[in-house]
Design an enzyme around this catalytic site. Sequence first.
Site, PDB file in Angstrom:
ATOM      1  N   ASP A 247      28.781   8.651 147.206  1.00 57.89           N
ATOM      2  CA  ASP A 247      29.054  10.087 147.182  1.00 57.89           C
ATOM      3  C   ASP A 247      28.047  10.707 146.213  1.00 57.89           C
ATOM      4  O   ASP A 247      28.207  10.601 144.995  1.00 57.89           O
ATOM      5  CB  ASP A 247      30.495  10.342 146.716  1.00 57.89           C
ATOM      6  CG  ASP A 247      30.774  11.833 146.500  1.00 57.89           C
ATOM      7  OD1 ASP A 247      29.898  12.659 146.846  1.00 57.89           O
ATOM      8  OD2 ASP A 247      31.856  12.157 145.979  1.00 57.89           O
TER       9      ASP A 247
ATOM     10  N   LEU B 191      17.425  11.229 152.243  1.00 57.16           N
ATOM     11  CA  LEU B 191      17.584  12.033 153.460  1.00 57.16           C
ATOM     12  C   LEU B 191      18.959  12.687 153.534  1.00 57.16           C
ATOM     13  O   LEU B 191      19.157  13.587 154.350  1.00 57.16           O
ATOM     14  CB  LEU B 191      17.417  11.144 154.707  1.00 57.16           C
ATOM     15  CG  LEU B 191      16.144  10.312 154.824  1.00 57.16           C
ATOM     16  CD1 LEU B 191      16.167   9.514 156.129  1.00 57.16           C
ATOM     17  CD2 LEU B 191      14.898  11.190 154.765  1.00 57.16           C
ATOM     18  N   ALA B 192      19.914  12.217 152.725  1.00 54.37           N
ATOM     19  CA  ALA B 192      21.286  12.732 152.833  1.00 54.37           C
ATOM     20  C   ALA B 192      21.310  14.228 152.555  1.00 54.37           C
ATOM     21  O   ALA B 192      20.780  14.689 151.547  1.00 54.37           O
ATOM     22  CB  ALA B 192      22.197  11.996 151.851  1.00 54.37           C
ATOM     23  N   ALA B 193      21.913  14.973 153.468  1.00 49.19           N
ATOM     24  CA  ALA B 193      21.985  16.430 153.317  1.00 49.19           C
ATOM     25  C   ALA B 193      22.949  16.979 154.351  1.00 49.19           C
ATOM     26  O   ALA B 193      23.252  16.312 155.338  1.00 49.19           O
ATOM     27  CB  ALA B 193      20.613  17.061 153.547  1.00 49.19           C
TER      28      ALA B 193
ATOM     29  N   TYR C 286      21.432  27.156 154.168  1.00 48.31           N
ATOM     30  CA  TYR C 286      20.788  25.843 154.289  1.00 48.31           C
ATOM     31  C   TYR C 286      19.406  25.884 153.658  1.00 48.31           C
ATOM     32  O   TYR C 286      19.065  25.072 152.795  1.00 48.31           O
ATOM     33  CB  TYR C 286      20.703  25.433 155.759  1.00 48.31           C
ATOM     34  CG  TYR C 286      19.837  24.214 155.992  1.00 48.31           C
ATOM     35  CD1 TYR C 286      20.171  22.992 155.414  1.00 48.31           C
ATOM     36  CD2 TYR C 286      18.689  24.285 156.771  1.00 48.31           C
ATOM     37  CE1 TYR C 286      19.375  21.869 155.617  1.00 48.31           C
ATOM     38  CE2 TYR C 286      17.891  23.169 156.976  1.00 48.31           C
ATOM     39  CZ  TYR C 286      18.241  21.967 156.394  1.00 48.31           C
ATOM     40  OH  TYR C 286      17.448  20.862 156.591  1.00 48.31           O
TER      41      TYR C 286
ATOM     42  N   PHE D 109       9.533  19.989 160.005  1.00 48.81           N
ATOM     43  CA  PHE D 109       9.838  21.034 160.984  1.00 48.81           C
ATOM     44  C   PHE D 109      10.813  20.410 161.996  1.00 48.81           C
ATOM     45  O   PHE D 109      11.304  19.304 161.776  1.00 48.81           O
ATOM     46  CB  PHE D 109       8.540  21.535 161.624  1.00 48.81           C
ATOM     47  CG  PHE D 109       7.761  22.466 160.731  1.00 48.81           C
ATOM     48  CD1 PHE D 109       7.612  23.803 161.048  1.00 48.81           C
ATOM     49  CD2 PHE D 109       7.189  22.005 159.539  1.00 48.81           C
ATOM     50  CE1 PHE D 109       6.906  24.670 160.214  1.00 48.81           C
ATOM     51  CE2 PHE D 109       6.489  22.862 158.693  1.00 48.81           C
ATOM     52  CZ  PHE D 109       6.346  24.200 159.032  1.00 48.81           C
TER      53      PHE D 109
END
Length: 304
Positions: A56, A78-80, A146, A172
């Site tokens: 977490d 990369l977690a988002a 975002y 992109f």
Amino acid sequence: MGSPSNAATGQRGRVLLTGANGFTGKYVRAELEAAGYSVCGALVGAAKGPHEMTLDITSLDDCRRVMEKVQPDYLVHLAAISFVAHADADAFYRVNVIGTMNLLQAFADLKLSPKRVLVASSANVYGNATEGMISETQPPQPVNHYAASKLAMEHLVRTWSDRMPIVISRPFNYTGVGQQPNFLVPKIVSHFVQRAPVIELGNLDVERDFSDVRMVASAYHGLLENDCAGETVNVCSGKPYSLRSIIEMMQEIAGYEIEVRVNPAFVRQSEVKVLIGSPQKLRAIVGDMETYTLEETLRWMTAA
């Protein structure tokens, strides 16, 4: 030595990969393991394999626990929360900003010295920049939570650049097999695969730079290995495609015409009209990457 033995020994070093079970994470993991890295996937939810850990990122203690166990040489973050229309605005900042800071703080607290930290931001930070190709020098103008959360994250990450070799990527749009159906291209492909008579879309003349997720994984691999600490790098194809042209390609691939209805509910007021990135800096750093035309990507997705 062949790549299986490389992967088994992890002789290129240990990578902590956040968002490992996400769409991009699966491809990045496969790319890095094939190149001889040992990858530990950090994910939300129960860890299933020996090379996975539950993490977490909104908890600094949890970040420290995982960092201490893995002792990574590299971090690929990369977690988002990446779905722009996500309902909970607070979550964008908790996960995308605070979560990223927690990971860097955990490195510092444990006195670990990573060889490279790759943090994924987003081309959405550029906002409604419509003039030609967007290079990394384009001033950001985020138009939604975002994008604003990703830009805030970038600014805070840069405050760590004197202590760690960090590179920020600004991908992109990209797509491929396994992307969630609430994203645009998978939605279009699935309609054609099911031979649906009608599809409802937003503005058909919105132009986007679409890459293949396999190219993105290859680019991230290159950013780990090449000298680019302190840089911010667009990850993109440099080719614009309108929704209309994607529909036309899919009609060709599927062999039938679909009726397109424009649903006003899908036309966002803050819609970015044209978003095309300049891949010049990426190519200068990474050199040759596996690239795919959008038609090749669509055919791959249709066949999957």
